[in-house]
Design an enzyme around this catalytic site. Structure first.
Site, PDB file in Angstrom:
ATOM      1  N   ASN A  84       0.786  -1.121  -0.095  1.00 37.82           N
ATOM      2  CA  ASN A  84      -0.026   0.081   0.018  1.00 37.82           C
ATOM      3  C   ASN A  84       0.903   1.393  -0.149  1.00 37.82           C
ATOM      4  OD1 ASN A  84      -1.855   2.096   0.589  1.00 37.82           O
ATOM      5  ND2 ASN A  84      -2.432   1.166   2.577  1.00 37.82           N
ATOM      6  N   LYS A 123       0.140   4.411  -0.034  1.00 34.26           N
ATOM      7  CA  LYS A 123      -0.614   5.696   0.595  1.00 34.26           C
ATOM      8  C   LYS A 123      -0.562   6.588  -0.208  1.00 34.26           C
ATOM      9  CE  LYS A 123      -0.094   2.993   4.992  1.00 34.26           C
ATOM     10  NZ  LYS A 123      -0.126   2.887   6.277  1.00 34.26           N
ATOM     11  N   HIS A 146      -9.559   0.567   5.125  1.00 34.01           N
ATOM     12  CA  HIS A 146      -8.162   0.904   5.879  1.00 34.01           C
ATOM     13  C   HIS A 146      -8.271   1.833   7.128  1.00 34.01           C
ATOM     14  CE1 HIS A 146      -4.044   2.092   6.380  1.00 34.01           C
ATOM     15  NE2 HIS A 146      -3.536   0.901   5.681  1.00 34.01           N
ATOM     16  N   GLU A 159      -6.598   4.177   8.282  1.00 36.57           N
ATOM     17  CA  GLU A 159      -6.413   5.490   7.949  1.00 36.57           C
ATOM     18  C   GLU A 159      -7.933   6.146   7.353  1.00 36.57           C
ATOM     19  OE1 GLU A 159      -2.880   5.165   5.757  1.00 36.57           O
ATOM     20  OE2 GLU A 159      -1.801   4.492   7.544  1.00 36.57           O
ATOM     21  N   GLU A 214      -4.860  -5.264  10.369  1.00 38.50           N
ATOM     22  CA  GLU A 214      -3.970  -4.346  10.476  1.00 38.50           C
ATOM     23  C   GLU A 214      -4.303  -3.699  11.760  1.00 38.50           C
ATOM     24  OE1 GLU A 214      -2.165  -3.228   6.509  1.00 38.50           O
ATOM     25  OE2 GLU A 214      -3.787  -1.822   7.157  1.00 38.50           O
ATOM     26  N   GLY A 249       2.634   1.950  10.853  1.00 42.09           N
ATOM     27  CA  GLY A 249       3.608   3.183  10.709  1.00 42.09           C
ATOM     28  C   GLY A 249       4.534   3.320  12.105  1.00 42.09           C
ATOM     29  N   SER A 268       3.738  -2.580  10.301  1.00 36.61           N
ATOM     30  CA  SER A 268       5.207  -2.437  10.308  1.00 36.61           C
ATOM     31  C   SER A 268       5.855  -3.631   9.914  1.00 36.61           C
ATOM     32  CB  SER A 268       5.533  -2.186  11.784  1.00 36.61           C
ATOM     33  OG  SER A 268       4.960  -0.876  12.176  1.00 36.61           O
TER      34      SER A 268
HETATM   35  P1  13P Z   1       3.222   0.108   7.422  1.00 33.60           P
HETATM   36  O1  13P Z   1       3.811  -1.094   6.947  1.00 33.60           O
HETATM   37  O2  13P Z   1       4.013   1.501   7.092  1.00 33.60           O
HETATM   38  O3  13P Z   1       3.108  -0.089   9.164  1.00 33.60           O
HETATM   39  O4  13P Z   1       1.652   0.483   7.157  1.00 33.60           O
HETATM   40  C1  13P Z   1       0.711  -0.870   7.126  1.00 33.60           C
HETATM   41  C2  13P Z   1      -0.310  -0.513   6.266  1.00 33.60           C
HETATM   42  O5  13P Z   1      -1.251   0.519   6.693  1.00 33.60           O
HETATM   43  C3  13P Z   1      -0.590  -1.164   5.141  1.00 33.60           C
HETATM   44  O6  13P Z   1      -1.989  -0.827   4.811  1.00 33.60           O
END
Ligand code: 13P
Length: 250
Positions: free
Chosen positions: A10, A12, A96, A98, A168, A174, A214
């Protein structure tokens, strides 16, 4: 039964069109294709078409990071399933964390988006996961149950063939704080149980459930060794070709 694996990145809100194409090319030439494994990247909307064109004929498939549930209309700033398909994408990431926590998406909205994605022939990858305070107060399973049951409400058994789930945990996204393989495995087993309650054991056993949060080259092996972890959804470490290749070639 051996389940399909999915290794996904992803991106982002990162990558211009040229950066995205370069990264896709690096991945295509570095993937060591394994049978039963799918490879997917989720570029930003602006780069969806150029990345899908770059990936044509390769093992790398493409998805959008979000979607609105209407086919077209006066919805300024939104993107429809038809537009995503038209770009050459096969997948769409929905729910997601976010989107849930920054943009206040609800399970009911995510449910509408999943249904629309299926109607227009996209494969939804549906994200679920608890906040740190929910885990610490012992509410992880309640949260996962309501997210899973809310997202898939009203779906038919045959719809589930085109669905994958990404677990997740929000506290691991992150943050560099990866869930231990055991914590992730336990959550995946729990999610599979809720799917089984909705659609039966056969559907639950066939459903790919990915871990995200992560994931890095140095923790992929432990996660991948768990029976119920069928792949990963990678954020930060998918932005660099060399590091993402180490993960998807595990
Ligand atoms: P990270 O791998 O940066 O923690 O992000 C995970 C994520 O949100 C994938 O959709």
């Amino acid at each position: 039964m051996k389940r399909k694996e999915i290794f996904a990145g992803n991106w982002k809100m990162f990558k211009t069109c040229s950066e995205a194409v370069n990264l896709a090319q690096e991945l295509i030439s570095g993937i060591k294709i394994k049978e039963g494994r799918e490879y997917v990247v989720f570029p930003p909307f602006t780069a969806l078409k150029v990345v899908a064109d770059t990936c044509k004929g390769s093992a790398l498939r493409v998805g959008a990071q979000n979607m609105y549930y209407e086919k077209e209309g006066a919805f300024t700033g939104e993107i429809s399933p038809v537009m995503i398909k038209d770009c050459g994408a096969a997948f769409v990431l929905l729910g997601h964390s976010e989107r849930r926590h920054i943009f206040h998406e609800t399970d009911a909205l995510i449910n509408k988006k999943i249904k629309a994605a299926l109607t227009y022939g996209l494969q939804p990858m549906v994200c679920v996961g608890e906040l740190l305070e929910e885990r610490e107060s012992g509410k992880t399973n309640i949260v996962l149950e309501s997210q899973v049951k809310g997202a898939f409400e009203g779906l038919r058994t045959e719809d589930m063939k085109n669905i994958s789930i990404a677990y997740e945990p929000v506290w691991a996204i992150g943050t560099g704080k990866v869930a231990t393989p055991e914590i992730a495995e336990e959550a995946h087993v729990t999610i599979r149980k809720y799917i089984s309650e909705l659609f039966g054991e056969n559907v639950a056993n066939a459903l790919p459930i990915l871990y995200g949060g992560s994931v890095k080259p140095d923790n992929i092996e432990g996660l991948y060794s768990m029976e119920n972890i069928d792949g990963v959804l990678v954020g930060g470490a998918s932005l660099d070709g060399a590091s993402f290749l180490k993960i998807i070639n595990v």
